[in-house]
Design a protein around this motif. Structure first.
Motif, mmCIF file in Angstrom:
data_model
loop_
_atom_site.group_PDB
_atom_site.id
_atom_site.type_symbol
_atom_site.label_atom_id
_atom_site.label_comp_id
_atom_site.label_asym_id
_atom_site.label_seq_id
_atom_site.Cartn_x
_atom_site.Cartn_y
_atom_site.Cartn_z
ATOM 1 N N ALA A 158 7.767 42.960 70.880
ATOM 2 C CA ALA A 158 7.816 43.142 69.435
ATOM 3 C C ALA A 158 6.404 43.321 68.883
ATOM 4 C CB ALA A 158 8.492 41.948 68.764
ATOM 5 N N SER A 160 4.226 43.174 65.758
ATOM 6 C CA SER A 160 4.303 42.563 64.435
ATOM 7 C C SER A 160 2.945 42.599 63.753
ATOM 8 C CB SER A 160 4.780 41.118 64.560
ATOM 9 O OG SER A 160 3.748 40.292 65.095
ATOM 10 N N HIS A 194 8.184 38.550 63.974
ATOM 11 C CA HIS A 194 7.627 39.145 62.751
ATOM 12 C C HIS A 194 7.407 38.102 61.653
ATOM 13 C CE1 HIS A 194 8.235 43.333 64.101
ATOM 14 N NE2 HIS A 194 9.303 42.836 64.713
#
Length: 357
Positions: A158, A160, A194
């Motif tokens: 991810a 972020s 996030h």
């Protein structure tokens, strides 16, 4: 190799002719023709284990006709005994056809379930490679393919506002129950990566997700499960962060240097068991220079065993593969493990390689 589609019709015909001729010849040679003919009654039972339903039915008919012709040819006066043997042959043939139908139906059900479960798992695992501003993640995932469908190996990347977060983990057990925990962990990671400014916060969000899932499972009378995991954070600098949750430590590879197991602040407890710890999971830091490659894996690789029971020597194989291109490293390790176990894979295998772009 025989598959669930059965033997070819030609192979079946040759097999029936060969076995029948052999039994009749042995009966004539030994002078026990009547008793030897009785052995043919079990041909449909053998066919039921390998052949399709029509092929098994054909074998049953062939056997019934052959036994009847042989009995009336060898001993036409013993009508009662001959009819009894013919009836027994017909009964075995009927049961064999039923058994063949049941076997094929069960194999088709397992195939459908396995395909569905595999598709579910593939939907939650992002395809590799994954590239962010901070890293390039490549790797392989190899399910074990057994009757419990699929396992619980998971990974995710991810990007972020707090840097790139990476997850690799292994849920206890296999099957749909393990996939449920995998859904919970990956869903929590994709949100927390996030939302949470710190890596420790991401790990705590994963812990809470597994605890909630176990609470729901307990209400349904299902067993609670835990998951081992590593959560890593990269911000584009020469330092990376890691939180261990009972998972294998990653290895750091650099040119002309021996593979180094990344020292974790502490191994930590698996996700779902955090309440047993004295406090929050600590965050460890390690150097991640531009020429380094980080290797993450699940225990399907580290606990792969050879025929004599010895574990796969991961550090040794990593040292031998230092000159390999990073993009080929994961495939190379998987091939090495499969050769080491002679194809007898005992668990799912997930391997990630991470390097600076």
């Amino acid at each position: 190799m025989v598959t669930r589609q059965g033997l070819s019709n030609r192979a079946l015909a040759l097999w029936l002719l060969g076995v029948t001729a052999l039994v009749l010849y042995l009966g004539e040679f030994t002078g026990t023709s009547i008793r030897m003919v009785g052995l043919l009654a079990f041909l449909p039972a053998l066919a039921a284990a390998f052949c399709t339903v029509p092929q098994t039915a054909f074998t049953a008919c062939w056997t019934l006709v052959t036994v009847a012709a042989a009995l009336f040819g060898y001993n036409p006066r013993e009508l009662g005994d001959s009819l009894l043997m013919i009836g027994l042959t017909a009964a075995i043939g009927g049961l064999s056809v039923t058994g063949s139908w049941y076997r094929i139906r069960r194999e088709e059900e397992l195939l459908r379930l396995r395909s569905t479960a595999t598709a579910m798992q593939q939907r939650i695992l992002r395809p590799l490679p994954q590239r962010t501003a901070d890293l390039l993640a490549e790797g392989v995932y190899e399910p074990v393919q057994e009757d419990k469908l699929v396992g619980g190996d998971i990974y995710d990347v991810a990007a972020s506002a707090h840097g790139t977060r990476v997850l690799i983990g292994d849920v206890q057990g296999k099957g749909l129950a393990a996939i449920g925990v995998a859904f919970a962990v990956i869903g929590a990671f994709r949100e927390a990566a996030h939302r949470e400014p710190t890596l420790a916060g991401v790990a705590e969000a994963l812990e809470a997700a597994v605890v909630r899932h176990n609470a729901y499972a307990a209400e349904l009378g299902e067993s609670e499960r835990f998951a081992t995991a590593l959560v890593l954070g990269f911000d584009g600098t020469d330092t990376a962060e890691v939180v261990g949750c009972g998972h294998e430590a990653p290895y750091l590879l650099r040119p002309e240097r021996a593979p180094l197991a990344v020292p974790l602040a502490e191994p930590g407890l698996p996700l779902g068991l955090g309440e047993l710890a004295d406090g929050p999971r600590p965050v460890g830091r390690f150097g991640f220079p531009p020429d380094a490659t980080l290797v993450l894996c699940t225990d399907g690789l580290t606990e792969a065993r050879s025929a004599d029971g010895t574990f796969f020597p991961l550090a040794e194989r990593l040292a031998a593969a230092r000159g390999l291109q990073p993009g080929r490293l994961a495939d190379h390790l998987l091939a090495q493990a499969q050769a080491y176990t002679a194809g007898r894979q005992q668990d799912d295998i997930a391997i990630l390689t991470i390097r600076r772009p």
